[in-house]
Design a protein around this motif. Structure first.
Motif, mmCIF file in Angstrom:
data_model
loop_
_atom_site.group_PDB
_atom_site.id
_atom_site.type_symbol
_atom_site.label_atom_id
_atom_site.label_comp_id
_atom_site.label_asym_id
_atom_site.label_seq_id
_atom_site.Cartn_x
_atom_site.Cartn_y
_atom_site.Cartn_z
ATOM 1 N N ASP A 1 18.926 13.744 -41.947
ATOM 2 C CA ASP A 1 18.219 12.457 -42.149
ATOM 3 C C ASP A 1 19.212 11.244 -41.374
ATOM 4 O O ASP A 1 18.331 10.445 -40.659
ATOM 5 C CB ASP A 1 18.344 12.075 -43.697
ATOM 6 C CG ASP A 1 17.615 12.925 -44.477
ATOM 7 O OD1 ASP A 1 16.635 13.584 -44.076
ATOM 8 O OD2 ASP A 1 17.974 13.090 -45.867
ATOM 9 N N ALA A 2 20.309 11.335 -41.066
ATOM 10 C CA ALA A 2 20.901 10.431 -40.388
ATOM 11 C C ALA A 2 20.598 10.587 -39.052
ATOM 12 O O ALA A 2 20.518 9.522 -38.256
ATOM 13 C CB ALA A 2 22.538 10.603 -40.365
ATOM 14 N N GLN A 3 20.531 11.646 -38.390
ATOM 15 C CA GLN A 3 20.192 12.078 -36.852
ATOM 16 C C GLN A 3 18.504 11.393 -36.915
ATOM 17 O O GLN A 3 18.350 10.708 -35.886
ATOM 18 C CB GLN A 3 20.150 13.556 -36.799
ATOM 19 C CG GLN A 3 21.530 14.009 -36.690
ATOM 20 C CD GLN A 3 21.603 15.517 -36.278
ATOM 21 O OE1 GLN A 3 20.601 16.087 -36.307
ATOM 22 N NE2 GLN A 3 22.756 15.994 -36.534
ATOM 23 N N ARG B 1 22.881 14.890 -42.907
ATOM 24 C CA ARG B 1 23.076 14.877 -41.405
ATOM 25 C C ARG B 1 21.889 14.667 -40.764
ATOM 26 O O ARG B 1 21.549 14.145 -39.677
ATOM 27 C CB ARG B 1 23.935 15.971 -41.104
ATOM 28 C CG ARG B 1 25.362 15.919 -41.238
ATOM 29 C CD ARG B 1 26.469 16.805 -40.523
ATOM 30 N NE ARG B 1 25.832 18.418 -40.810
ATOM 31 C CZ ARG B 1 26.270 19.154 -41.601
ATOM 32 N NH1 ARG B 1 27.182 18.520 -42.418
ATOM 33 N NH2 ARG B 1 25.981 20.319 -41.720
ATOM 34 N N GLN C 1 17.163 8.993 -38.454
ATOM 35 C CA GLN C 1 17.456 7.497 -38.433
ATOM 36 C C GLN C 1 17.859 6.815 -37.080
ATOM 37 O O GLN C 1 17.185 6.127 -36.841
ATOM 38 C CB GLN C 1 18.540 7.172 -39.571
ATOM 39 C CG GLN C 1 18.530 5.843 -39.985
ATOM 40 C CD GLN C 1 17.279 5.033 -40.336
ATOM 41 O OE1 GLN C 1 16.282 5.549 -41.045
ATOM 42 N NE2 GLN C 1 17.041 3.686 -39.652
ATOM 43 N N ARG C 2 18.852 7.637 -36.575
ATOM 44 C CA ARG C 2 19.399 7.050 -35.457
ATOM 45 C C ARG C 2 18.223 7.455 -34.185
ATOM 46 O O ARG C 2 18.146 6.376 -33.368
ATOM 47 C CB ARG C 2 20.829 7.970 -35.166
ATOM 48 C CG ARG C 2 21.816 7.329 -36.001
ATOM 49 C CD ARG C 2 23.284 7.770 -35.434
ATOM 50 N NE ARG C 2 23.215 9.266 -35.353
ATOM 51 C CZ ARG C 2 23.702 10.291 -36.418
ATOM 52 N NH1 ARG C 2 23.924 9.577 -37.297
ATOM 53 N NH2 ARG C 2 23.762 11.377 -36.200
#
Length: 555
Positions: free
Chosen positions: A485-487, A483, A489-490
């Protein structure tokens, strides 16, 4: 003398008033009494000789060792020869001569004769309680032990069997108390201590197998003479209760084993009980009743019982009343008890106007006695003052060598010499205890194995739970990192989208696919550099066109 129907006992001077023991009345029992040294042993010896010659077997307890002389003929060289010869002449005993009698020697300890044994079961709780001096409560517990042994099929042969049975009853005390009455461990302990005392007195020698067969007391020799069974009792007398209880057991065993014969022409056995007072001293009521019963009823089995004692009042009235044949030697009247004995003895005889019993009884010399015997019709003869016939056998003990030869050559042989120890209560209870211990050990081992398996399963479950917990924790960490890492990236994408340059390039990219896009690009270049020609404008324009051209070329 006295013929085939009677035994000559004695007579007055010149053979006056001869006294004979009628054989068919000899099973009506008798009493031979008198102070120490008055001639009782010689009287007993003479009567036994007469009975043996008539074919009547006898049993006698040899307290002092003197009666063993019955096995050997008297001798003219003996110091008593002249006295006996003179007495024989004085009473008219013309056929008097020395002779032996057939004997068998017995000894509870096996030292001076064949061992005599019986089993604990045959002895029974009443006599054992007497032997061990138990009180009523302890006797009751002992009776319960016998009952349980009988019910469970456990043989009580020796003292070890009884000791094991008592320990078994103590272990089952609660169960037995509910069924038979109170069985306290304290009472069992007291009986066990009494058993130890009995062992210390040599009682263990008396119990075991092979047990005595009463038939071995009833033999005759090849001349038809009754065998005289002599019990060596000199050592046994050191344990008076063992002595008295043994003889009472022997009487009881004879009573139980012999058939009814009524009044035979002569007794099947004559039983001489020396030191008879020991049988009655401190005897409880139940035991006295048993003695009275045995003495009263054993007559019909053809057994005559002769009590020998110093004082006639030693024998209780209930028993003395059954003693029809009486020989009373001298009594001393020095003490009130002696005087009471004299009066008591005087009243037990059938009166004779020519004999003042109360006076004469203290004046009798050695070898002289007051005699009253049952006549043919069963009535007692009037009391007579008589000289007792001299014996034909040796007065005094046999030598050890003579005894050894007589033991080795008699009819009994080695029948009783070797102790037999067969399986009985001790072995069976020990086996049961071992089986119970093995079963308990097996159950314990199984329980321990079950406990170990359960503990291992519990540990395995704990480890599995811990591993699952660890896996879930790692999964949560992984998910959280994903999560994050996704945050990130966004966020990076948003930041890039908000940059002016990137927006311009993006816009140009979107319009570069058409001519309008290229026009826009030229216009952008002018806006940035102020004009459409020159190095700057030409460079930027070329760059944009190159980028856009590359993009669209690749499409």
């Amino acid at each position: 003398m006295a013929g085939e129907t009677g035994i000559f006992v004695g007579a007055g001077t010149g053979g006056a008033n001869p006294q004979s023991l009628v054989l068919k009345r000899a099973n009506r029992h008798g009493l031979i009494a008198g102070a120490t040294g008055t001639g009782k042993t010689v009287t007993i010896q003479g009567i036994i000789e007469g009975l043996s010659n008539a074919g009547v077997p006898c049993f006698v307890a040899d307290v002092k060792g003197d009666l063993s002389g019955l096995a050997m003929a008297g001798s003219p060289t003996a110091r008593t020869h002249e006295i006996f010869a003179a007495r024989a002449a004085e009473i008219g005993l013309t056929d008097w001569a020395y002779a032996d009698t057939p004997v068998q020697f017995w000894d509870l300890y096996g030292a001076q004769g064949h061992p005599i044994r019986t089993t604990i079961s045959e002895m029974g709780p009443l006599l054992l309680a007497r032997l061990m001096d138990l009180n009523e409560v302890q006797e009751g517990v002992l009776t319960i032990a016998f009952t349980v042994a009988d019910k469970d099929g456990l043989l009580l042969l020796d003292l070890d069997d009884l000791q094991s049975m008592l320990a078994h009853c103590a272990e089952r005390a609660d169960e037995l108390t509910a069924t038979y009455g109170n069985v306290s461990k304290q009472s069992v302990g007291a009986i066990q201590r009494s058993l130890l005392q009995l062992r210390s007195q040599g009682g263990a020698n008396f119990f075991g197998e092979p047990a005595l067969s009463m038939e071995d007391f009833l033999g005759t020799d090849d001349k038809g003479r009754g065998v005289v069974n002599i019990l060596a009792a000199d050592k046994l007398m050191a344990s008076p209760k063992l002595y008295a209880t043994f003889l009472l057991w022997l009487l009881s065993a004879l009573f139980e084993s012999l058939p009814e014969v009524g009044d035979p022409e002569k007794p099947k056995l004559a039983f001489f009980f020396d030191e008879a007072h020991l049988l009655f001293d401190d005897a409880p009521k139940a035991l006295l009743e048993k003695i009275e019963q045995v003495v009263r009823l054993i007559r019909s089995k053809g057994v005559g019982v002769y009590f020998i004692t110093q004082n006639p009042i030693d024998v209780p009235d209930t028993v003395a009343g059954q003693l029809g044949n009486r020989v009373q030697h001298a009594l001393r009247a020095f003490t009130p008890k002696d005087q009471a004995a004299v009066k008591a003895a005087a009243t037990t005889f059938r009166a004779n106007p020519d004999v003042d019993v109360a006076t004469v009884i203290t004046e009798l010399k050695v070898g002289e006695a007051l005699v009253s015997l049952l006549q043919d019709d069963g009535s007692p003869s009037p009391v007579q003052r008589s000289l007792i016939r001299p014996p034909a056998t040796r007065v005094g003990p046999v030598t050890p060598e003579e005894r050894k030869i007589l033991i080795e050559t008699d009819a009994i042989g080695a029948k009783y010499d070797t102790l037999v120890d067969r399986e009985s209560a001790e072995e069976l209870l020990a086996a049961k205890s071992a089986e119970a211990s093995a079963a308990a050990a097996e159950a314990s081992a199984k329980t321990e194995a079950d406990k170990a398996a359960a503990a291992q399963a519990k540990e395995d479950a704990r480890l599995a739970k811990e591993a699952e917990r660890q896996r879930l924790a790692e999964q949560r960490d992984s998910d959280r990192q994903a999560r994050l890492d996704a945050q990130a990236q966004r966020a990076a994408e948003r930041e890039a989208a908000n940059n002016p340059w990137n927006r311009a390039i993006t816009g140009a990219t979107r319009s570069a696919s058409s001519a309008a896009g290229r026009a826009v690009a030229n216009e952008v270049s002018k806006a940035i550099f102020g004009k459409s020609s020159g190095v700057g404008g030409s460079l930027v324009g070329g760059l944009v066109r190159g980028v856009l051209g590359g993009l669209f070329k690749g499409r």
